[in-house]
Design an enzyme around this catalytic site. Structure first.
Site, PDB file in Angstrom:
ATOM      1  CB  CYS A  49     -31.025 -44.748 -28.220  1.00 33.45           C
ATOM      2  SG  CYS A  49     -30.430 -43.581 -26.973  1.00 33.45           S
ATOM      3  CG  ASP A  56     -35.149 -44.767 -29.662  1.00 32.91           C
ATOM      4  OD1 ASP A  56     -35.450 -45.216 -28.541  1.00 32.91           O
ATOM      5  OD2 ASP A  56     -34.235 -43.945 -29.843  1.00 32.91           O
ATOM      6  CB  ILE A  71     -43.119 -37.825 -51.677  1.00 30.58           C
ATOM      7  CG1 ILE A  71     -42.691 -36.391 -51.387  1.00 30.58           C
ATOM      8  CG2 ILE A  71     -41.943 -38.777 -51.447  1.00 30.58           C
ATOM      9  CD1 ILE A  71     -42.336 -36.129 -49.933  1.00 30.58           C
ATOM     10  CD  GLU A  72     -43.066 -44.631 -55.460  1.00 38.08           C
ATOM     11  OE1 GLU A  72     -43.832 -45.595 -55.540  1.00 38.08           O
ATOM     12  OE2 GLU A  72     -41.978 -44.678 -54.864  1.00 38.08           O
ATOM     13  CG  LEU A  73     -47.573 -43.589 -51.330  1.00 42.08           C
ATOM     14  CD1 LEU A  73     -48.908 -44.320 -51.381  1.00 42.08           C
ATOM     15  CD2 LEU A  73     -47.448 -42.787 -50.043  1.00 42.08           C
ATOM     16  CG  HIS A  90     -36.670 -39.713 -29.874  1.00 36.31           C
ATOM     17  ND1 HIS A  90     -37.323 -39.832 -28.681  1.00 36.31           N
ATOM     18  CD2 HIS A  90     -36.141 -40.940 -30.130  1.00 36.31           C
ATOM     19  CE1 HIS A  90     -37.211 -41.069 -28.238  1.00 36.31           C
ATOM     20  NE2 HIS A  90     -36.491 -41.753 -29.090  1.00 36.31           N
ATOM     21  CD  GLU A  91     -35.029 -34.811 -29.118  1.00 39.66           C
ATOM     22  OE1 GLU A  91     -35.674 -34.919 -28.065  1.00 39.66           O
ATOM     23  OE2 GLU A  91     -34.095 -35.593 -29.419  1.00 39.66           O
TER      24      GLU A  91
END
EC number: 1.7.1.13
Length: 140
Positions: A49, A56, A71-73, A90-91
């Site tokens: 946070c 968080d 996209i490679e994992l 968060h946003e």
């Protein structure tokens, strides 16, 4: 040679080195002529946070329809783990993640849902999308 606890504490661990050196990488879509959807769950996402510094925790759900690249994992895992010590809302983190994924892979469509664990009796879920989803007949 026996390593002392102090030596281990001061040492940069291999996981930390991998996270630091990691970058989002892609490979060519093996089925470019077929519309299909990739779903990835990441149940142990963490960041901090920016106001309190407390951690968080979130479950991230990524869904996308690839265009020419996938996209490679492992790259996704290392990239997402790089947020562990970052102070970010968060946003902001949800939008940054989808922006970075879109920049590297240029999907036909992508959605990211960030379901943050409740804190102070407040439960936050953020959903962001990019592009237009092709209607697929998917049922399992």
């Amino acid at each position: 040679m026996i390593r002392q606890e102090k030596d281990i504490k001061d040492e940069i661990m291999y996981g930390e080195r991998e996270i630091e050196a990691g970058s989002l990488i892609c490979f060519p879509n093996p089925n470019i002529n077929r519309d299909y959807e990739i779903s990835i769950d990441f149940p142990e996402f963490t960041c901090k946070c920016p106001f309190s510094g407390y951690p968080d925790f979130a479950t991230l759900k990524i869904k996308y329809q690839p265009n020419t690249k996938v996209i490679e994992l492992k790259a996704i895992k290392l990239y997402l783990n790089s947020f562990r010590e970052k102070k970010i809302s968060h946003e902001e983190v949800t939008n940054k993640i989808i922006d970075d994924f879109v920049e590297v892979s240029d999907p036909k469509w992508m959605q990211l849902e960030a379901d943050f664990n409740p804190r102070g009796n407040v439960h936050t879920i953020i959903r962001v999308c990019h592009g237009k989803r092709n209607n697929l007949e998917l049922s399992l």
